[in-house]
Design a protein around this motif. Structure first.
Motif, PDB file in Angstrom:
ATOM      1  N   MET A 145       0.744  -1.228   0.076  1.00  0.00           N
ATOM      2  CA  MET A 145      -0.033   0.003  -0.047  1.00  0.00           C
ATOM      3  C   MET A 145       0.763   1.303  -0.017  1.00  0.00           C
ATOM      4  O   MET A 145       0.134   2.370  -0.058  1.00  0.00           O
ATOM      5  CB  MET A 145      -1.096   0.264   1.373  1.00  0.00           C
ATOM      6  N   ILE A 146       2.147   1.336   0.180  1.00  0.00           N
ATOM      7  CA  ILE A 146       3.069   2.235   0.284  1.00  0.00           C
ATOM      8  C   ILE A 146       4.149   2.356  -0.297  1.00  0.00           C
ATOM      9  O   ILE A 146       4.801   1.306  -0.293  1.00  0.00           O
ATOM     10  CB  ILE A 146       3.102   2.926   1.651  1.00  0.00           C
ATOM     11  N   CYS A 147       4.658   3.370  -1.068  1.00  0.00           N
ATOM     12  CA  CYS A 147       6.234   3.082  -1.581  1.00  0.00           C
ATOM     13  C   CYS A 147       6.913   4.470  -1.615  1.00  0.00           C
ATOM     14  O   CYS A 147       6.032   5.653  -1.329  1.00  0.00           O
ATOM     15  CB  CYS A 147       6.261   2.441  -3.115  1.00  0.00           C
ATOM     16  N   PHE A 148       8.224   4.424  -1.498  1.00  0.00           N
ATOM     17  CA  PHE A 148       8.904   5.469  -1.503  1.00  0.00           C
ATOM     18  C   PHE A 148       9.644   5.655  -2.931  1.00  0.00           C
ATOM     19  O   PHE A 148      10.259   4.751  -3.338  1.00  0.00           O
ATOM     20  CB  PHE A 148      10.177   5.552  -0.381  1.00  0.00           C
ATOM     21  N   ASN A 149       9.584   7.117  -3.341  1.00  0.00           N
ATOM     22  CA  ASN A 149       9.906   7.212  -4.733  1.00  0.00           C
ATOM     23  C   ASN A 149      11.042   8.314  -4.965  1.00  0.00           C
ATOM     24  O   ASN A 149      10.794   9.334  -3.938  1.00  0.00           O
ATOM     25  CB  ASN A 149       8.743   7.426  -5.534  1.00  0.00           C
TER      26      ASN A 149
END
Ligand SMILES: [Zn+2]
Length: 775
Positions: free
Chosen positions: A396-400
């Protein structure tokens, strides 16, 4: 030029080739079934590639309370784990992953890395050699039973064995607690890594991206037992599904984004933010900004001493990550997925604008639509993109990545880089967050599949999208590199030299080739969706993918897996020669006349030409009667036998056969050589003399009986002017110069450098793609 061949009334001429002993076998290798190279099917995993009737997997539920200390960048946590033993086996111990230890002062990671001194070295390289003496890694304060008794544990680098008080029987559960702390590291430093903090000197604030932050259960499975291979930085994670209830305590002026659904918005958001959040839930066409840049910039200036606790619940996730900072701007929009609404959201500091407010959340929404159409409806309630100056995925979450220059301008490279990374990391929700493969063992199972999906999503975002990976010809430079720098895709993550090309680009390209060239979109898309749905919320292995794609499509792909996934050969098919033939439908008279013409031509050579005058003067002057006497036999005269044989032959032909005989077809015999080793279909473009062209597709199985050389005859009504092999560049052929008939050549470009700097630049070779283009 064409040659004529004799028509034999469809009778097969058996040619008795000499069965000479060959030093090397030339067939029965590349097309053999994978057999023992694959794991045996069983009651857990069927031969069709689906989960078996006794398929099982473990489950681990978590209740976690964690507090972030923004003054000294540390974290402390307490967790209760409920571990369900759904396996048929009795367990005497459990394994838990302590990934923070990978960054500890005594980590094995720097010890396992080779190093050398170069005349020019970066500070980073030097720091990597010296490593550090910072106080990093977990401090495990206690592991206890629910009645408060200590449980003995053994820590082996990044793995911890928990010795159970009594064996955990099949079908039973075990509850225990872990108490821990660690110092968060600066992920912008040489230590790097996926999680950590970034410090913004200008406003004195931290941005935390928290992953690998709690001791996580290792996977116990039917195919691997415990996956407890040490984490040394590259091979990512193997994780167990479970439900999470997490309480995150942070400074009161922080904004928290997290896996799961926020349970207490009225306690942590302002009433304005709550209103905007409600608006965002109804906004399907564009994001609604819930915390604005102006509001975030105001918060950056203060440092609240108060605390707030954010509560998130998540179901059926294999991991849990979160982010916290007072710098965050937050926007969100709704996306329809099946019967549900998913909230696509972004968190970013002002440094991300204007790129982030314009693209991030829209790209999240686009990714969900694109991926779901090819797999399954996105099953989670939120999908979040966080600006973290890197690229890493969690449920549900990612760092970009993707930050404009300080003046707010940006290049196309940054913009497209950002969009690609967001598509990629959000896409990882499907592989491996939901289709939960073992990343520690096989990077390609999630990276390769995801990069393939990313390529399709990019092309749907923008028809001229500058995709880096996916099209066949883009993998050719890697496939052409020195064999000593190559290993099969089926290689453990840690043992790969060129990681990006091997684990991302090559499998993505292979899948794209399957879809476009080998199977076709209809068969491939159905089978790929079947794989996704079969293994959604389960743990697939490579065998399950290989088998499902065959089982659901009816296409035998063992040769393809063997060549592309178990081998390192490149594709280089050469069009060696082309011969042109016409059917012989002449009458005996026409035949003899042609033979005479041919004889005369054969007899015309240089000396004859020079002597012609002499011949006239001498031979022709001889007595004609004498000359005819010596030449009474004329081989070019039609005999009654010739006439009878022709008549008989014609009488035996049906009308259909006569039509074929008189069709005037051109026969082109093409000889191909497999120079590269990897067998592939032959895609042949015939360009006709009338300016039209046509493409014939021959399946790879043409190589079954001879894997190095084949010939194939094509009957064409029109006359062929030229032939081109692989006209759409879809096979990853590493040498296209031998794909032409007649052989043609395209100009290569070479650059002219002046001075030593240019020469050094040209040979530094840090960009293999550039080098290959120059070649
Ligand atoms: Zn990835």
């Amino acid at each position: 030029m064409y040659r004529i061949f004799t028509f034999l009334a469809f009778a097969l001429m058996c040619s008795f080739a000499t069965f000479a002993q060959k030093a090397e076998r030339n067939h029965a290798e590349k097309f053999e079934q994978l057999g023992t190279m694959l794991r045996s099917p069983n009651v857990y995993r069927t031969a069709s590639g689906a989960p078996g009737h006794l398929y099982w997997q473990q489950k681990a539920d978590h209740e976690i309370e964690v507090e972030l200390n923004d003054d000294n960048q540390s974290i402390k946590g307490w967790q209760k784990v409920t571990y369900f033993n759904n396996s048929p086996d009795q367990l005497t111990y459990l394994w838990i992953q302590l990934d923070q230890n990978e960054r500890a002062a005594d980590s094995n990671t720097p010890k396992m890395a080779t190093s050398s001194i170069n005349p020019r070295m970066s500070m980073r390289q030097l720091e990597g050699i010296v490593w550090h003496d910072q106080d990093l890694g977990y401090k495990i304060n206690a592991v206890k039973t629910m009645s408060g008794d200590d449980i003995p544990v053994t820590i082996n680098n990044t793995m911890m064995r928990v010795d159970l008080p009594q064996p955990l029987k099949a079908g039973e559960k075990f509850e225990f607690t872990v108490d821990w702390t660690f110092n968060i590291h600066d992920r912008m430093s040489f230590i790097g890594g996926r999680p950590g903090y970034e410090f913004f000197e200008k406003d004195g604030n931290y941005l935390y991206t928290m992953a690998e932050w709690f001791p996580r259960m290792a996977v116990y499975s039917d195919f691997e037992g415990w996956q407890n291979k040490e984490f040394v930085g590259r091979g990512e994670f193997a994780l167990t599904f479970g439900d999470y209830k997490v309480k995150i305590t942070v400074p009161a002026d922080h904004m928290v984004g997290s896996t799961g659904v926020l349970q207490n918005p009225e306690e942590v958001l302002s009433s304005t933010e709550l209103d905007r959040w409600e608006q965002a839930k109804k906004s399907y066409d564009k994001p609604v900004v819930i915390r604005t840049q102006a509001e975030a910039e105001r918060l950056e200036k203060g440092k609240s001493k108060d605390k707030k606790t954010w509560i998130f619940h998540a179901e059926n996730v294999r991991d849990f990550a979160w982010t916290s900072s007072r710098k965050f701007i937050w926007d969100a929009m709704a996306v329809k997925q099946g019967g549900n609404d998913v909230m696509a959201m972004s968190y970013y500091g002002k440094e991300g604008n204007p790129l982030w407010e314009q693209y991030s959340t829209r790209v999240v929404a686009h990714t969900l639509k694109s991926y779901s159409a090819k797999t399954f409806d996105y099953p989670y309630p939120v999908a979040i993109s966080v600006e973290g100056s890197n690229g890493m995925e969690y449920p549900m979450i990612c760092f970009n990545y993707g930050r404009p220059d300080e003046d707010g301008t940006y290049t196309d490279a940054v913009k497209y880089g950002m969009i690609s990374v967001i598509i990629h990391e959000v896409g990882h929700n499907y592989f491996p967050m939901i289709v939960n493969s073992d990343e520690r063992q096989w990077s390609w199972m999630d990276e390769g599949l995801n990069t393939f999906m990313q390529f399709m999503a990019e092309q749907e975002w923008d028809r001229d999208y500058p995709s880096r990976r996916g099209p066949a010809h883009k993998i050719a430079p890697y496939m052409a590199s020195d064999q000593r720098l190559l290993e099969p895709i089926m290689t453990n993550s840690e043992n790969i030299i060129q990681f990006g090309p091997n684990a991302y680009a090559k499998p993505a390209t292979a899948l794209n080739i399957l879809r476009e060239t080998v199977m076709g979109r209809e068969l491939f898309d159905y089978a790929f969706k079947e794989y996704s749905q079969r293994w959604m919320f389960k743990h697939p292995t490579p065998e399950d993918l290989f088998r499902t794609l065959e089982d659901a499509s009816g296409v035998d792909l063992d040769w393809f897996w063997r060549g592309w996934f178990f081998g390192t050969d490149p594709v280089d098919i050469s069009l060696e020669s082309v011969s042109w033939y016409k059917l012989d439908n002449r009458t005996p008279a026409e035949k003899k006349a042609d033979a005479k013409k041919a004889f005369d031509k054969e007899e015309s050579y240089i000396s004859k030409t020079y002597n012609a005058k002499d011949i006239e003067e001498t031979v022709l002057e001889a007595d004609p009667a004498t000359r005819d006497f010596y030449n009474s036999y004329n081989p070019f005269t039609v005999t009654p036998e010739d006439e009878k044989a022709y008549k008989d032959f014609m009488a035996r032909l049906s009308q259909q056969e006569k039509d074929l005989l008189n069709s005037g077809l051109n026969f082109y015999e093409l000889k191909f050589k497999n120079v590269g080793g990897l067998v592939m279909p032959l895609i042949i473009q015939f360009n006709y003399t009338d300016g039209t062209s046509e493409v014939d597709r021959i399946p790879a199985q043409i190589w079954r009986l001879n894997e190095t050389e084949v010939s194939k005859v094509f009957a064409k009504k029109k006359e062929v002017k030229s032939i081109l092999l692989d006209p759409y560049r879809e096979t990853a052929d590493i040498d296209e110069s031998n794909n032409y008939w007649p052989r043609t050549f395209a100009p290569s470009r070479f650059e002219l450098f002046k001075g030593a700097a240019g020469v050094r630049g040209a040979s530094s070779g840090d960009n293999p793609m550039k080098k290959a283009q120059r070649k």
